[in-house]
Design a protein around this motif. Structure first.
Motif, PDB file in Angstrom:
ATOM      1  N   ALA A   5      15.585  25.696  16.863  1.00 25.32           N
ATOM      2  CA  ALA A   5      14.122  25.625  16.757  1.00 25.32           C
ATOM      3  C   ALA A   5      13.485  26.746  17.555  1.00 25.32           C
ATOM      4  O   ALA A   5      13.870  27.016  18.700  1.00 25.32           O
ATOM      5  N   PHE A   6      12.474  27.388  16.934  1.00 27.44           N
ATOM      6  CA  PHE A   6      11.697  28.417  17.618  1.00 27.44           C
ATOM      7  C   PHE A   6      10.277  27.900  17.766  1.00 27.44           C
ATOM      8  O   PHE A   6       9.663  27.448  16.797  1.00 27.44           O
ATOM      9  N   THR A   7       9.754  27.948  18.991  1.00 31.12           N
ATOM     10  CA  THR A   7       8.442  27.382  19.266  1.00 31.12           C
ATOM     11  C   THR A   7       7.568  28.387  20.004  1.00 31.12           C
ATOM     12  O   THR A   7       8.063  29.233  20.753  1.00 31.12           O
ATOM     13  N   LEU A  45       7.622  37.084  12.601  1.00 34.31           N
ATOM     14  CA  LEU A  45       8.282  35.884  12.087  1.00 34.31           C
ATOM     15  C   LEU A  45       8.468  35.969  10.571  1.00 34.31           C
ATOM     16  O   LEU A  45       9.532  35.626  10.038  1.00 34.31           O
ATOM     17  N   VAL A  50      11.254  33.379   9.429  1.00 33.93           N
ATOM     18  CA  VAL A  50      11.355  32.332  10.428  1.00 33.93           C
ATOM     19  C   VAL A  50      10.096  31.470  10.388  1.00 33.93           C
ATOM     20  O   VAL A  50       8.980  31.993  10.431  1.00 33.93           O
ATOM     21  N   ARG A  51      10.286  30.167  10.302  1.00 34.73           N
ATOM     22  CA  ARG A  51       9.182  29.226  10.416  1.00 34.73           C
ATOM     23  C   ARG A  51       9.325  28.513  11.751  1.00 34.73           C
ATOM     24  O   ARG A  51      10.412  28.068  12.111  1.00 34.73           O
ATOM     25  N   ALA A  52       8.222  28.417  12.470  1.00 36.60           N
ATOM     26  CA  ALA A  52       8.255  27.958  13.853  1.00 36.60           C
ATOM     27  C   ALA A  52       7.292  26.799  14.063  1.00 36.60           C
ATOM     28  O   ALA A  52       6.509  26.437  13.169  1.00 36.60           O
ATOM     29  N   THR A  53       7.341  26.233  15.259  1.00 39.06           N
ATOM     30  CA  THR A  53       6.354  25.254  15.703  1.00 39.06           C
ATOM     31  C   THR A  53       5.406  25.925  16.679  1.00 39.06           C
ATOM     32  O   THR A  53       5.844  26.508  17.678  1.00 39.06           O
ATOM     33  N   HIS A  76       4.031  27.269   9.069  1.00 42.87           N
ATOM     34  CA  HIS A  76       4.483  26.899  10.404  1.00 42.87           C
ATOM     35  C   HIS A  76       3.962  25.505  10.760  1.00 42.87           C
ATOM     36  O   HIS A  76       2.921  25.070  10.263  1.00 42.87           O
ATOM     37  N   TYR A 233      11.336  29.080  23.159  1.00 43.21           N
ATOM     38  CA  TYR A 233       9.876  29.124  23.219  1.00 43.21           C
ATOM     39  C   TYR A 233       9.403  30.506  23.682  1.00 43.21           C
ATOM     40  O   TYR A 233      10.149  31.264  24.308  1.00 43.21           O
ATOM     41  N   PHE A 276      16.538  29.652  12.581  1.00 36.98           N
ATOM     42  CA  PHE A 276      15.496  28.904  13.282  1.00 36.98           C
ATOM     43  C   PHE A 276      14.575  28.188  12.295  1.00 36.98           C
ATOM     44  O   PHE A 276      14.228  28.740  11.250  1.00 36.98           O
ATOM     45  N   PRO A 278      11.180  24.891  12.325  1.00 38.79           N
ATOM     46  CA  PRO A 278      10.277  24.143  13.196  1.00 38.79           C
ATOM     47  C   PRO A 278      10.972  22.918  13.795  1.00 38.79           C
ATOM     48  O   PRO A 278      11.931  22.379  13.225  1.00 38.79           O
TER      49      PRO A 278
END
Length: 288
Positions: A5-7, A45, A50-53, A76, A233, A276, A278
């Motif tokens: 996960a990428f935040t 991203l 890449v989809r992140a939170t 995202h 993060y 990565f 969410p």
């Protein structure tokens, strides 16, 4: 391939500095740089799919609603990062609930999907503020990502679990208890690697900027080899090479400015080496 996960903690630079953060009455006098920095990060991203939170500060959402809508439209996930970026352990449960309510009321009209997650400013849910888990569960959150299972000068919860887990949202004053029959909240601690019997922070922010990429990669590989996701993060201001503020403490001069020049290259390698998603995508994978 293991999903990690990428935040992103969505806040402007003056909301992250401990010297300027406590004075919201002065925030309007500082140079606002969040929009350009966030758009730069969004393009990075998108380049690597890449989809992140994004844990969004309520004050940011009030000031930049179009930016939040754009993040949501790009696919995202949106989570809550408080409203005023206050340390949770400095609040009462009542004040924390009010912070959450105000942030949720601001964010919900801007996003197309339910808001599932929360991250405390400065990772400030520790053993002195476990009552906050009860409040989050009562507000309907599915997960939290506020534990940092190590210690530094500003924050940390060394006794916290290192891996994602399901927590009982009750009786937390006596400590964390897992309950297989009734789980109310998933916790996603920021990632640490375990070397020489010590938890070493590798999950993001200053640590990714300061450490050689080989160490970050080795730490993530260790976690993935144990069947665990890495929870990373960062903040948009960490990519900003043009922002300078001279009235910083000696600690801030290091923690907020060191290593910015090499961060984009590290992120590029990170996105090429690992997968990565969410945080919400990882909920079902956390054992009951």
């Amino acid at each position: 391939m293991t999903l990690n996960a990428f935040t992103i903690d969505l806040e402007d630079w003056f909301q992250g500095l401990t010297s300027t953060n406590p004075h919201p009455e002065k925030w309007a006098s500082y140079e606002a740089r969040l929009e350009d920095n966030t758009q730069y990060l969004l393009r990075l991203l998108d380049r690597y799919d890449v989809r992140a939170t994004f844990f969004v500060l309520g004050h940011v959402a009030d000031r930049y609603p179009a930016l939040v809508r754009g993040i949501d439209a790009a696919g995202h996930e949106i989570g809550v990062h408080g409203y005023w970026h206050e340390m949770v352990h400095s609040l009462t449960p009542e004040l924390f609930a009010q912070e959450l309510d105000r942030a949720i009321e601001t964010l919900e009209p801007l996003v197309s999907r339910p808001i599932l997650g929360h991250r405390a400013p400065y990772f400030s849910i520790n053993r002195h503020a476990l009552w906050a888990l009860d409040v989050l569960a009562e507000k309907g959150f599915a997960y939290d990502s506020s534990f940092f299972p190590t210690r530094n000068m500003l924050y940390g919860y060394p006794e916290a679990p290192r891996f994602p887990c399901r927590l009982e949202a009750g009786d937390t004053a006596e400590g964390l208890r897992s309950d297989d029959s009734h789980t109310c909240l998933v916790e996603f601690p920021v990632s640490t690697a375990r070397w020489l019997g010590v938890n070493w922070p590798i999950g993001g922010g200053f640590y990714v900027r300061a450490l050689p990429y080989a160490i970050i990669r080795a730490g993530i590989r260790q976690l993935n080899g144990q069947g665990q996701p890495a929870i990373m993060y960062m903040h948009p201001w960490e990519l900003d090479l043009g922002q300078h503020f001279t009235e910083v403490t000696s600690r801030e001069r290091v923690t907020h400015y060191y290593g910015r020049r090499g961060l984009e290259k590290k992120l590029t390698r990170l996105f090429q080496d690992f997968c990565f998603v969410p945080l919400g995508r990882l909920l079902d994978a956390v054992p009951a």
